[in-house]
Scaffold this motif. Structure first.
Motif, PDB file in Angstrom:
ATOM      1  N   ARG A 122      -3.349   2.026  27.090  1.00 34.76           N
ATOM      2  CA  ARG A 122      -3.452   1.841  25.650  1.00 34.76           C
ATOM      3  C   ARG A 122      -2.416   2.704  24.962  1.00 34.76           C
ATOM      4  N   ALA A 123      -1.843   2.187  23.891  1.00 42.42           N
ATOM      5  CA  ALA A 123      -0.854   2.940  23.121  1.00 42.42           C
ATOM      6  C   ALA A 123      -1.254   2.916  21.651  1.00 42.42           C
ATOM      7  N   TYR A 124      -0.824   3.949  20.911  1.00 47.61           N
ATOM      8  CA  TYR A 124      -1.140   4.087  19.495  1.00 47.61           C
ATOM      9  C   TYR A 124       0.138   4.482  18.764  1.00 47.61           C
ATOM     10  N   VAL A 125       0.463   3.769  17.698  1.00 49.57           N
ATOM     11  CA  VAL A 125       1.658   4.073  16.914  1.00 49.57           C
ATOM     12  C   VAL A 125       1.246   4.999  15.776  1.00 49.57           C
ATOM     13  N   VAL A 126       1.864   6.168  15.707  1.00 50.22           N
ATOM     14  CA  VAL A 126       1.467   7.179  14.725  1.00 50.22           C
ATOM     15  C   VAL A 126       2.694   7.988  14.319  1.00 50.22           C
ATOM     16  N   ASP A 127       2.767   8.365  13.044  1.00 51.34           N
ATOM     17  CA  ASP A 127       3.870   9.202  12.566  1.00 51.34           C
ATOM     18  C   ASP A 127       3.815  10.570  13.228  1.00 51.34           C
ATOM     19  N   ARG A 128       4.988  11.192  13.373  1.00 48.30           N
ATOM     20  CA  ARG A 128       5.071  12.492  14.052  1.00 48.30           C
ATOM     21  C   ARG A 128       4.154  13.531  13.411  1.00 48.30           C
ATOM     22  N   ALA A 129       4.095  13.554  12.069  1.00 48.59           N
ATOM     23  CA  ALA A 129       3.303  14.581  11.387  1.00 48.59           C
ATOM     24  C   ALA A 129       1.819  14.488  11.714  1.00 48.59           C
ATOM     25  N   HIS A 130       1.334  13.308  12.082  1.00 46.96           N
ATOM     26  CA  HIS A 130      -0.091  13.117  12.337  1.00 46.96           C
ATOM     27  C   HIS A 130      -0.429  13.070  13.828  1.00 46.96           C
ATOM     28  N   LYS A 131       0.564  13.334  14.700  1.00 48.59           N
ATOM     29  CA  LYS A 131       0.300  13.221  16.128  1.00 48.59           C
ATOM     30  C   LYS A 131      -0.715  14.248  16.642  1.00 48.59           C
ATOM     31  N   PRO A 132      -0.663  15.516  16.205  1.00 46.23           N
ATOM     32  CA  PRO A 132      -1.691  16.448  16.694  1.00 46.23           C
ATOM     33  C   PRO A 132      -3.108  15.993  16.337  1.00 46.23           C
ATOM     34  N   GLU A 183     -11.517   4.365  38.423  1.00 43.00           N
ATOM     35  CA  GLU A 183     -10.845   3.886  37.213  1.00 43.00           C
ATOM     36  C   GLU A 183     -10.275   5.056  36.428  1.00 43.00           C
ATOM     37  N   GLY A 184      -9.118   4.864  35.833  1.00 48.73           N
ATOM     38  CA  GLY A 184      -8.497   5.883  35.013  1.00 48.73           C
ATOM     39  C   GLY A 184      -7.998   5.279  33.713  1.00 48.73           C
ATOM     40  N   VAL A 185      -7.610   6.150  32.784  1.00 49.74           N
ATOM     41  CA  VAL A 185      -7.134   5.716  31.469  1.00 49.74           C
ATOM     42  C   VAL A 185      -5.816   6.413  31.177  1.00 49.74           C
ATOM     43  N   ALA A 186      -4.830   5.640  30.723  1.00 49.87           N
ATOM     44  CA  ALA A 186      -3.539   6.202  30.302  1.00 49.87           C
ATOM     45  C   ALA A 186      -3.355   5.892  28.821  1.00 49.87           C
ATOM     46  N   LEU A 187      -3.192   6.932  28.012  1.00 51.95           N
ATOM     47  CA  LEU A 187      -3.010   6.800  26.572  1.00 51.95           C
ATOM     48  C   LEU A 187      -1.615   7.269  26.197  1.00 51.95           C
ATOM     49  N   THR A 188      -0.956   6.565  25.301  1.00 59.05           N
ATOM     50  CA  THR A 188       0.398   6.926  24.877  1.00 59.05           C
ATOM     51  C   THR A 188       0.462   6.969  23.363  1.00 59.05           C
ATOM     52  N   LEU A 189       0.964   8.088  22.819  1.00 55.30           N
ATOM     53  CA  LEU A 189       1.191   8.215  21.387  1.00 55.30           C
ATOM     54  C   LEU A 189       2.661   7.919  21.114  1.00 55.30           C
ATOM     55  N   ILE A 248       9.272  -0.462  28.823  1.00 55.58           N
ATOM     56  CA  ILE A 248       8.458   0.006  29.949  1.00 55.58           C
ATOM     57  C   ILE A 248       7.572  -1.120  30.458  1.00 55.58           C
ATOM     58  N   GLU A 249       7.005  -1.904  29.541  1.00 53.86           N
ATOM     59  CA  GLU A 249       6.197  -3.056  29.949  1.00 53.86           C
ATOM     60  C   GLU A 249       7.002  -4.022  30.810  1.00 53.86           C
ATOM     61  N   ARG A 250       8.223  -4.331  30.357  1.00 54.32           N
ATOM     62  CA  ARG A 250       9.056  -5.283  31.101  1.00 54.32           C
ATOM     63  C   ARG A 250       9.449  -4.736  32.460  1.00 54.32           C
ATOM     64  N   ILE A 257       0.570  -2.958  28.228  1.00 53.97           N
ATOM     65  CA  ILE A 257       0.192  -1.814  27.406  1.00 53.97           C
ATOM     66  C   ILE A 257      -0.299  -2.346  26.065  1.00 53.97           C
ATOM     67  N   THR A 258      -1.578  -2.231  25.824  1.00 58.48           N
ATOM     68  CA  THR A 258      -2.169  -2.736  24.583  1.00 58.48           C
ATOM     69  C   THR A 258      -1.979  -1.716  23.468  1.00 58.48           C
ATOM     70  N   VAL A 259      -1.385  -2.151  22.361  1.00 56.69           N
ATOM     71  CA  VAL A 259      -1.215  -1.276  21.199  1.00 56.69           C
ATOM     72  C   VAL A 259      -2.443  -1.414  20.314  1.00 56.69           C
ATOM     73  N   GLU A 260      -3.136  -0.307  20.086  1.00 55.45           N
ATOM     74  CA  GLU A 260      -4.360  -0.312  19.290  1.00 55.45           C
ATOM     75  C   GLU A 260      -4.231   0.632  18.098  1.00 55.45           C
ATOM     76  N   LYS A 261      -5.192   0.545  17.190  1.00 53.76           N
ATOM     77  CA  LYS A 261      -5.224   1.429  16.032  1.00 53.76           C
ATOM     78  C   LYS A 261      -5.913   2.735  16.404  1.00 53.76           C
ATOM     79  N   ILE A 262      -5.443   3.829  15.795  1.00 50.49           N
ATOM     80  CA  ILE A 262      -6.107   5.119  15.991  1.00 50.49           C
ATOM     81  C   ILE A 262      -7.557   4.995  15.525  1.00 50.49           C
TER      82      ILE A 262
END
Length: 560
Positions: free
Chosen positions: A232-242, A351-357, A369-371, A377-382
């Motif tokens: 799973r991946a999440y798109v987020v601005d740098r300032a809000h990553k923490p 089973e394991g989970v890989a998360l990407t910010l 990376i998908e290709r 890699i499913t892009v989801e909302k925070i």
């Protein structure tokens, strides 16, 4: 000859290993070899060269260590030069592989020496003079010892290139070529790599003689069966990553997780933030000495720490059995790194989970990376504050249910019965749940919503190495090194030295300018102090050098 397998393994006793090795394996609790061990050990015992492709965590260290030890004739001979050399990309892996050799070869009295940058070279010189059977080395330090006349390879019988793809990524290609040129032509050459891109194949064609090729594939899933590692991946601005990282960890509630960062400063900042959030987080990066790293890994394996915040180089070779989650705090710069990272979960059928910010500009890299990997890699909302509140209630409900089923609650009955005289039992239960929620830390009501952002096209890439430029790229700083073309310095020498001695990867390094008497290298501002300290403690092309930040008033010079 090519072997592709994912099958069952025979017993170690069937592999014709020496009794001392079988005794050591039995004492360590090893019952049967993994597929890579079952397929690699017999041809290596027969003296064949070998090219093995196997992911992290498949047991390839024993696959080459046991045959090397099996072929030792006089283990521990005084003053003897090494009969085997194992090249690895990082000091962490050098230590790990060396420890494995010690465990397997203890009954034989095998002498194994890890050599890597950052460790006192005097101790390594003394050990080589006394005699060792196996040297496990990073390429830069191995070449340094060869040039000093301390590492003699004339009696070498086996050379192993472990994590070869990672060594090439770190700029060690020419060092490896120079080291192999010093070894006997009739040596046995073994190459292991998680991936076999064209560069690895070219090295194999040049240096391996009619090698046995082994590819270990993970067992294929049945149709409709969920993947062992959920992406799973999440798109987020740098300032809000923490804040986004904290939110995801709260919702996921991992039993044990590794969070990968690019720099040492980010590791320290996130570790402090997550500990403040109530997690038991430990930092692991190139600025720590080996005793500190050992203590960190001991706490993680013992379960007294639940999060490891680490740089790629520091985490190389780490294997934690109960790991459930891997988090990419940034999108890795290449598909191979992504595969290496997520390979640490989903092992042994778990089973394991890989998360990407991902920052908005990194969305394209996710698609690349998908290709390249064939992974979805499913892009989801925070998760929202409402999602977090629901998850915390779910965890509380699960904990209460576990207590109702298994705990002795009679000592608390008097409290409930006395309150039931005044309040409805349902109200008493609601108040207990509320207190349980608050006892777990900050409530969801104290959290702020994290703004949703849409992926966008990346801005123009920063100038490549060697391009003419004015000031350094935003977020980067230039370092001055007192060695240049007259000293034979090449860009790959600088990349290899920085990547080998600090927490940076080759792709974190920016533009490189090499003049006759000096060089300029761009590195992330946050890692500048670490890189300066690391380079002052090592050598480049066998020489110590001045390293400092570039003076801002230096007139612009022609790039090369």
């Amino acid at each position: 000859m090519t072997i592709t397998t994912s099958g069952e393994a025979a017993g170690f006793a069937d592999l014709e290993l020496r009794p001392e090795l079988l005794k050591a394996l039995s004492g360590l609790g090893y019952e049967e070899p993994t597929p890579i061990q079952r397929e690699a050990i017999p041809p290596l015992l027969d003296g064949y060269d070998l090219l093995g492709q196997a992911a992290t965590g498949t047991g390839k260290t024993a696959a080459f260590a046991l045959p090397v030890l099996n072929r030792l004739e006089k283990a521990g001979a005084e003053g003897a030069p090494p009969c085997a050399l194992v090249l690895v990309p990082t000091r962490e892996l050098a230590i790990q592989v060396s420890e494995a050799f010690h465990r397997y070869g203890r009954e034989m009295g095998a002498q194994v020496l890890p050599v890597y940058g950052g460790a006192p070279i005097g101790r390594q010189l003394g050990a080589l003079k006394r005699g060792v059977d196996v040297v496990v080395a990073t390429p830069g330090r191995a070449l340094d010892l060869i040039n000093r006349g301390a590492l003699h390879l004339e009696e070498l019988r086996t050379v192993v290139l472990d994590e070869a793809d990672e060594m090439l990524d770190m700029g060690f290609a020419e060092d490896i070529e120079a080291i192999l040129a010093e070894t006997p032509e009739q040596r046995q050459t073994v190459l292991f790599s998680a991936t076999v891109p064209p560069r690895i194949d070219q090295i194999a064609r040049r240096h391996l003689r009619q090698p046995v090729r082994i590819e270990i594939k993970r067992p294929e899933r049945e149709v409709g069966e969920p993947p062992l590692v959920r992406q799973r991946a999440y798109v987020v601005d740098r300032a809000h990553k923490p804040a986004a990282l904290g939110r995801l960890l709260d919702v996921e509630a991992p039993a044990a997780a590794i969070v990968f960062c690019r720099t040492r400063d980010q590791v320290d900042e996130l570790t402090e933030m997550l500990n403040g959030r109530g997690y038991r987080a430990e930092a692991l990066h190139g600025g720590m000495n080996q005793d500190q790293r050992d203590r960190v890994m001991g706490r993680l394996r013992a379960g007294t720490a639940e999060l490891l915040i680490a740089t790629d180089v520091a985490a190389r070779g780490i294997d934690v059995e109960h790991l459930t989650h891997v988090v990419n705090y940034h999108v890795p710069s290449d598909p191979d790194s992504f595969v290496h990272r997520i390979g640490r979960v989903g092992r042994a059928g778990r089973e394991g989970v890989a998360l990407t910010l991902a920052e908005p500009r990194e969305h394209r890299m996710l698609k690349a990376i998908e290709r390249a990997t064939g992974l979805k890699i499913t892009v989801e909302k925070i998760p929202t504050v409402a999602d977090l509140r629901a998850r915390r209630l779910e965890l509380t409900r699960a904990a209460l249910r576990e207590s109702l089923l298994n705990d002795d609650l009679d000592p608390y009955r008097v409290v409930v019965e006395s309150l039931a005289d005044e309040f409805d039992v349902m109200e008493v239960a609601l108040a207990a749940v509320k207190l349980a929620q608050e006892a777990g830390g900050a409530t969801a009501d104290e959290e702020e919503e994290i703004p949703e952002v849409a992926p966008r096209r990346p801005r123009e890439d920063r100038p490549g190495r060697g391009e003419r430029r004015g000031g350094p790229t935003a977020g980067m700083t230039r370092l001055f090194l007192g060695l240049g073309r007259r000293n034979g310095v090449r860009p790959q020498d600088l990349v290899g030295a920085i990547a080998g001695e600090s927490s940076l990867r080759g792709r974190d390094i920016g533009a490189i300018e090499i003049a006759d008497r000096f060089s300029l290298v761009e590195v992330p501002e946050s890692a500048a102090a670490e890189v300066i300290d690391a380079l002052r403690r090592t050598t480049i092309k066998g020489k110590k050098t001045i390293v400092r930040r570039e003076r801002s008033d230096r007139p612009e010079r022609r790039s090369r």
